[in-house]
Design a protein around this motif. Structure first.
Motif, PDB file in Angstrom:
ATOM      1  N   ALA A  63      23.167 -34.653  20.492  1.00 46.17           N
ATOM      2  CA  ALA A  63      23.005 -33.249  20.093  1.00 46.17           C
ATOM      3  C   ALA A  63      22.595 -33.054  18.635  1.00 46.17           C
ATOM      4  O   ALA A  63      22.612 -31.945  18.135  1.00 46.17           O
ATOM      5  CB  ALA A  63      24.264 -32.431  20.403  1.00 46.17           C
ATOM      6  N   SER A  64      22.197 -34.113  17.956  1.00 44.97           N
ATOM      7  CA  SER A  64      21.724 -33.971  16.585  1.00 44.97           C
ATOM      8  C   SER A  64      20.423 -33.169  16.580  1.00 44.97           C
ATOM      9  O   SER A  64      19.573 -33.336  17.453  1.00 44.97           O
ATOM     10  CB  SER A  64      21.463 -35.346  15.962  1.00 44.97           C
ATOM     11  N   THR A  65      20.276 -32.313  15.594  1.00 40.44           N
ATOM     12  CA  THR A  65      19.022 -31.575  15.437  1.00 40.44           C
ATOM     13  C   THR A  65      18.162 -32.188  14.337  1.00 40.44           C
ATOM     14  O   THR A  65      17.115 -31.647  14.005  1.00 40.44           O
ATOM     15  CB  THR A  65      19.292 -30.094  15.124  1.00 40.44           C
ATOM     16  N   TYR A 124      34.049 -30.715  30.985  1.00 39.78           N
ATOM     17  CA  TYR A 124      32.947 -30.215  30.166  1.00 39.78           C
ATOM     18  C   TYR A 124      33.486 -29.094  29.309  1.00 39.78           C
ATOM     19  O   TYR A 124      34.543 -28.530  29.577  1.00 39.78           O
ATOM     20  CB  TYR A 124      31.748 -29.774  31.010  1.00 39.78           C
ATOM     21  N   GLY A 125      32.780 -28.826  28.219  1.00 40.46           N
ATOM     22  CA  GLY A 125      33.232 -27.785  27.318  1.00 40.46           C
ATOM     23  C   GLY A 125      32.314 -27.689  26.117  1.00 40.46           C
ATOM     24  O   GLY A 125      31.146 -28.065  26.182  1.00 40.46           O
ATOM     25  N   GLU A 126      32.863 -27.207  25.021  1.00 37.99           N
ATOM     26  CA  GLU A 126      32.090 -26.956  23.809  1.00 37.99           C
ATOM     27  C   GLU A 126      32.481 -27.974  22.740  1.00 37.99           C
ATOM     28  O   GLU A 126      33.651 -28.310  22.605  1.00 37.99           O
ATOM     29  CB  GLU A 126      32.383 -25.553  23.271  1.00 37.99           C
ATOM     30  N   ALA A 127      31.488 -28.431  21.978  1.00 33.98           N
ATOM     31  CA  ALA A 127      31.740 -29.336  20.856  1.00 33.98           C
ATOM     32  C   ALA A 127      30.636 -29.151  19.831  1.00 33.98           C
ATOM     33  O   ALA A 127      29.494 -28.856  20.181  1.00 33.98           O
ATOM     34  CB  ALA A 127      31.792 -30.787  21.335  1.00 33.98           C
ATOM     35  N   THR A 128      30.979 -29.334  18.586  1.00 35.92           N
ATOM     36  CA  THR A 128      29.975 -29.250  17.528  1.00 35.92           C
ATOM     37  C   THR A 128      29.183 -30.561  17.499  1.00 35.92           C
ATOM     38  O   THR A 128      29.673 -31.593  17.983  1.00 35.92           O
ATOM     39  CB  THR A 128      30.637 -29.038  16.155  1.00 35.92           C
ATOM     40  N   PRO A 129      27.986 -30.548  16.922  1.00 38.59           N
ATOM     41  CA  PRO A 129      27.236 -31.804  16.785  1.00 38.59           C
ATOM     42  C   PRO A 129      28.036 -32.879  16.043  1.00 38.59           C
ATOM     43  O   PRO A 129      27.981 -34.055  16.401  1.00 38.59           O
ATOM     44  CB  PRO A 129      25.978 -31.398  16.011  1.00 38.59           C
ATOM     45  N   PHE A 183      37.105 -29.586  24.009  1.00 36.46           N
ATOM     46  CA  PHE A 183      36.392 -30.706  24.625  1.00 36.46           C
ATOM     47  C   PHE A 183      36.562 -32.018  23.850  1.00 36.46           C
ATOM     48  O   PHE A 183      36.886 -33.049  24.444  1.00 36.46           O
ATOM     49  CB  PHE A 183      34.900 -30.402  24.775  1.00 36.46           C
ATOM     50  N   ALA A 184      36.344 -31.999  22.549  1.00 37.16           N
ATOM     51  CA  ALA A 184      36.402 -33.252  21.771  1.00 37.16           C
ATOM     52  C   ALA A 184      37.789 -33.888  21.883  1.00 37.16           C
ATOM     53  O   ALA A 184      37.913 -35.098  22.119  1.00 37.16           O
ATOM     54  CB  ALA A 184      36.031 -32.997  20.315  1.00 37.16           C
ATOM     55  N   ARG A 185      38.824 -33.086  21.732  1.00 40.76           N
ATOM     56  CA  ARG A 185      40.194 -33.617  21.816  1.00 40.76           C
ATOM     57  C   ARG A 185      40.493 -34.145  23.224  1.00 40.76           C
ATOM     58  O   ARG A 185      41.032 -35.240  23.388  1.00 40.76           O
ATOM     59  CB  ARG A 185      41.208 -32.519  21.444  1.00 40.76           C
ATOM     60  N   GLU A 186      40.130 -33.361  24.254  1.00 40.78           N
ATOM     61  CA  GLU A 186      40.384 -33.780  25.641  1.00 40.78           C
ATOM     62  C   GLU A 186      39.620 -35.051  25.997  1.00 40.78           C
ATOM     63  O   GLU A 186      40.163 -35.951  26.641  1.00 40.78           O
ATOM     64  CB  GLU A 186      40.006 -32.657  26.611  1.00 40.78           C
ATOM     65  N   ALA A 187      38.351 -35.125  25.590  1.00 34.28           N
ATOM     66  CA  ALA A 187      37.546 -36.318  25.891  1.00 34.28           C
ATOM     67  C   ALA A 187      38.165 -37.556  25.244  1.00 34.28           C
ATOM     68  O   ALA A 187      38.244 -38.620  25.861  1.00 34.28           O
ATOM     69  CB  ALA A 187      36.110 -36.124  25.407  1.00 34.28           C
ATOM     70  N   ARG A 188      38.607 -37.415  23.998  1.00 30.70           N
ATOM     71  CA  ARG A 188      39.241 -38.541  23.298  1.00 30.70           C
ATOM     72  C   ARG A 188      40.559 -38.922  23.985  1.00 30.70           C
ATOM     73  O   ARG A 188      40.841 -40.104  24.196  1.00 30.70           O
ATOM     74  CB  ARG A 188      39.477 -38.170  21.838  1.00 30.70           C
ATOM     75  N   LYS A 230      30.967 -38.079  16.288  1.00 33.77           N
ATOM     76  CA  LYS A 230      32.216 -38.832  16.088  1.00 33.77           C
ATOM     77  C   LYS A 230      32.683 -39.455  17.401  1.00 33.77           C
ATOM     78  O   LYS A 230      33.082 -40.623  17.429  1.00 33.77           O
ATOM     79  CB  LYS A 230      33.288 -37.905  15.499  1.00 33.77           C
ATOM     80  N   LEU A 231      32.620 -38.691  18.494  1.00 33.99           N
ATOM     81  CA  LEU A 231      32.995 -39.241  19.792  1.00 33.99           C
ATOM     82  C   LEU A 231      32.107 -40.434  20.140  1.00 33.99           C
ATOM     83  O   LEU A 231      32.599 -41.484  20.561  1.00 33.99           O
ATOM     84  CB  LEU A 231      32.906 -38.174  20.889  1.00 33.99           C
ATOM     85  N   LYS A 232      30.790 -40.276  19.966  1.00 35.06           N
ATOM     86  CA  LYS A 232      29.849 -41.361  20.256  1.00 35.06           C
ATOM     87  C   LYS A 232      30.143 -42.583  19.389  1.00 35.06           C
ATOM     88  O   LYS A 232      30.156 -43.704  19.874  1.00 35.06           O
ATOM     89  CB  LYS A 232      28.404 -40.904  20.029  1.00 35.06           C
ATOM     90  N   ASP A 233      30.372 -42.352  18.084  1.00 37.39           N
ATOM     91  CA  ASP A 233      30.668 -43.450  17.159  1.00 37.39           C
ATOM     92  C   ASP A 233      31.913 -44.214  17.584  1.00 37.39           C
ATOM     93  O   ASP A 233      32.017 -45.421  17.378  1.00 37.39           O
ATOM     94  CB  ASP A 233      30.872 -42.927  15.735  1.00 37.39           C
TER      95      ASP A 233
END
Length: 139
Positions: free
Chosen positions: A39-41, A110-115, A92-97, A120-123
């Motif tokens: 999702a990077s722009t 699924y949900g909302e997350a900032t880029p 989303f970010a917290r739940e996915a982690r 950070k999740l990907k890293d």
């Protein structure tokens, strides 16, 4: 239609179609071109070799048909996710982690997350992917 080979600042490589080079310039300048992996722009064009016509004639893809197919695929993916995954909103970010690290039950979400949260999740090795936008609301 112009097909560009693109890459984001995280090194992901992908392709995208634009109606013209000026459409790429406009969308890129407005931050509308987004990496489908993180999702990077911060996306730039890669060096590409031009398509060279051979001896066989092939019809150029019909831009309207391509767009229609892409919109239909996006609708189907989004419909499937909305019908089969748990919506967790901006958690989303917290739940996915938590799911990845075994602190929460394993399930599709699924949900909302900032880029920044997505990067950070990907890293950290948490598997995430962007959900296609709702084509009906993509204007």
């Amino acid at each position: 239609m112009i097909r560009y080979a693109l890459n984001c600042d995280d090194g992901h490589e992908f392709e995208a179609w634009f109606g013209s080079s000026s459409e790429w310039d406009d969308q890129s300048a407005r931050g509308l071109v987004e990496c489908p992996f993180c999702a990077s722009t911060r996306v730039s064009k890669q060096i590409m070799a031009p398509a060279v016509a051979g001896t066989k004639k092939s019809a150029a893809p019909d831009p309207t048909a391509l767009r229609t197919m892409m919109m239909q695929a996006a609708r189907e993916v989004r419909s499937h996710v909305e019908a089969n995954f748990d919506y967790v909103g901006d958690a989303f970010a917290r739940e996915a982690r938590d799911i990845h690290e075994g602190r929460s039950e394993k399930r599709e979400i699924y949900g909302e997350a900032t880029p920044a949260e997505v990067r950070k999740l990907k890293d950290d090795g948490v598997p995430v992917a962007p959900l296609p936008p709702d084509p009906a609301k993509a204007h």
